[in-house]
Scaffold this motif. Structure first.
Motif, PDB file in Angstrom:
ATOM      1  N   ARG A 190      -0.969 -12.352 -24.371  1.00 46.95           N
ATOM      2  CA  ARG A 190      -0.303 -13.138 -25.428  1.00 46.95           C
ATOM      3  C   ARG A 190      -0.610 -14.613 -25.210  1.00 46.95           C
ATOM      4  O   ARG A 190      -0.811 -15.042 -24.066  1.00 46.95           O
ATOM      5  N   MET A 191      -0.574 -15.393 -26.286  1.00 50.14           N
ATOM      6  CA  MET A 191      -0.869 -16.812 -26.144  1.00 50.14           C
ATOM      7  C   MET A 191      -0.093 -17.602 -27.196  1.00 50.14           C
ATOM      8  O   MET A 191       0.063 -17.140 -28.323  1.00 50.14           O
ATOM      9  N   ARG A 192       0.422 -18.787 -26.819  1.00 55.39           N
ATOM     10  CA  ARG A 192       1.095 -19.648 -27.795  1.00 55.39           C
ATOM     11  C   ARG A 192       0.691 -21.086 -27.568  1.00 55.39           C
ATOM     12  O   ARG A 192       0.638 -21.527 -26.412  1.00 55.39           O
ATOM     13  N   GLN A 193       0.415 -21.775 -28.651  1.00 53.39           N
ATOM     14  CA  GLN A 193       0.259 -23.229 -28.543  1.00 53.39           C
ATOM     15  C   GLN A 193       1.445 -23.839 -29.271  1.00 53.39           C
ATOM     16  O   GLN A 193       1.777 -23.426 -30.388  1.00 53.39           O
ATOM     17  N   TYR A 194       2.115 -24.793 -28.612  1.00 58.26           N
ATOM     18  CA  TYR A 194       3.345 -25.342 -29.168  1.00 58.26           C
ATOM     19  C   TYR A 194       3.068 -26.609 -29.967  1.00 58.26           C
ATOM     20  O   TYR A 194       2.125 -27.346 -29.667  1.00 58.26           O
ATOM     21  N   GLY A 195       3.922 -26.835 -30.966  1.00 56.15           N
ATOM     22  CA  GLY A 195       3.802 -28.028 -31.799  1.00 56.15           C
ATOM     23  C   GLY A 195       3.874 -29.290 -30.945  1.00 56.15           C
ATOM     24  O   GLY A 195       4.586 -29.320 -29.949  1.00 56.15           O
TER      25      GLY A 195
END
Ligand code: HSE
Length: 428
Positions: free
Chosen positions: A378-383
């Motif tokens: 899983r991967m997330r880039q945050y604002g």
């Protein structure tokens, strides 16, 4: 067996005084359970003038705990002074040499010198019991040596330092940084005199080494515990782990693998909804897994006067009843020298990093992981408002070596700012 069991208490801090209170308040109940009276005959501490809020007037006083251990009117010595050397070690050795049983709350002494003390106890025909040394009031040693004696133990896990759990859960609930909560813990008196014993994972590592010796029938080997403290855990890690469904805990894990005995005490992610993930404040939790029984979860106070004295008294009452179990559950000569596992079992990892927000940055990170053989789950880039992008990656199962390899490759790119944080996600 004499009609009375006479106790000498070496150390009158919170635990020693807790023992005095239990003996005084529950004399009749304890006598009924033990089948004989249990009395305190002598106590020892450095400073006699200190107000301890307990009536000690009926007991002989020794300034020297070794002299207490040698007294003719003491059958069993309770060592609750602490410290891995010096007076605590000398008192324990003197008690055994004088033919006395010992009940100890001293995890550091036993984790470092447990094998020699177990041998000395057996040579003297005496026992050392130490329920209070691991997870305070939780009867985990009794569970392992007695309740689960018919099982091959698969794995032992636990949150066994209440101070670290307080710090981590308080950071999460109040949104405060590590340094602020550390200072709060100091003000509340939660930290050991040397705080690194708590936040460096050493205190919990001592406890894990003791449990591993019992669980796997091996010589206690604190030096082989892979230790990492909580000082590097940031509020960002706590928030982002939560966002992915995890909580960060200082978690101890011991298991026997084909590669040897694995013993680790380190910050790990555990599922937020699991019993370990739900553990709040200064509480401890120990998880035991046996081949027949499956998983057992024990939760309770890991420190404090009442809980620790409760564990001391459980050992005292066992000895009064004539229950004499070898220190690590089997005779000291049968304890095997375990080969420490060189690497921990594969696991998924949490990776947090800050990227320079420019075309191709993410591709370079993905390439570094791919080249190290690490697969992204899983991967997330945050604002973000600046040109610095916080990125979080959860990997599929991989080895620590592969993660370290990937992180060093990332450092050689021109897109990762600072050092990525890599934390193990424990399978529980
Ligand atoms: N300092 C320990 C803890 C208690 O916070 O759990 C003694 O081992």
């Amino acid at each position: 067996m004499s009609d009375r069991l006479r106790l000498g208490i070496a150390g009158l801090g919170t635990v020693g005084i807790g023992v005095v209170r239990i003996v005084q308040q529950h004399a009749a109940l304890i006598a009924a359970r033990a089948g004989r009276r249990i009395e305190i005959t002598a106590v020892s501490a450095r400073d006699r003038t200190r107000n301890r809020d307990a009536d000690l007037s009926a007991y002989a006083w020794e300034t020297d705990p070794v002299a207490l251990a040698r007294r003719d009117d003491v059958d069993l010595v309770i060592e609750v002074m602490g410290g891995s050397e010096g007076a605590a070690r000398a008192t324990t050795e003197a008690a055994l040499a004088a033919g006395k049983d010992v009940v100890s709350a001293n995890k550091a002494l036993l984790a470092l010198h447990g094998q020699a003390l177990a041998e000395a106890a057996e040579a003297a025909g005496r026992v050392i019991r130490f329920e209070a040394a691991v997870a305070g009031g939780i009867p985990v040693i009794k569970a392992l040596t007695e309740g689960l004696a018919g099982n091959e133990i698969r794995r032992v896990m636990g949150v066994m330092n209440g101070t670290c759990n307080y710090i981590l859960t308080r950071m999460q609930s109040a949104g405060l940084p590590y340094e602020t909560v550390f200072e709060e813990a100091r003000q509340l008196g939660y930290l050991e005199a040397d705080p690194n014993l708590d936040v460096g994972g050493i205190d919990a590592g001592h406890k894990l080494a003791l449990l591993a010796a019992i669980a796997f029938g091996t010589r206690v080997d604190f030096g082989a515990v892979e230790l990492q403290g909580i000082g590097q855990i940031s509020i960002d890690d706590i928030r982002l782990a939560e966002d992915m469904g995890y909580r960060i805990k200082l978690l101890g894990v011991a298991q026997m693998t084909g590669r040897g005995l694995e013993q680790r005490m380190s910050p790990c992610l555990v599922p937020a909804k699991s019993p370990l993930g739900q553990l709040e404040g200064g509480t401890n939790m120990v998880v035991l897994e046996g081949d027949s029984v499956g998983q057992i979860v024990m939760r309770g106070a890991g420190a404090g006067s009442g809980p620790t004295a409760s564990a001391v008294m459980a050992d005292v009452i066992d000895i009064a009843r004539g229950i004499r179990i070898p220190m690590f559950g089997v005779p000291a000569a049968l304890l095997a020298e375990a080969t420490p596992a060189k690497a921990s079992a594969p696991a998924a990892y949490y990776l947090r990093m800050v990227l320079i927000d420019k075309p191709g940055a993410l591709a370079k990170v993905a390439a570094a992981l791919g080249e190290a053989g690490v697969s992204i789950n899983r991967m997330r880039q945050y604002g973000h408002d600046s040109a610095e992008a916080p990125v979080l990656i959860v990997t599929h199962k991989t080895t620590r070596d592969a993660i370290d390899h990937a992180v060093s490759r990332m450092a050689r790119t021109d897109v990762v700012l600072g050092d990525p944080v890599a934390l193990r996600i424990e399978d529980i």
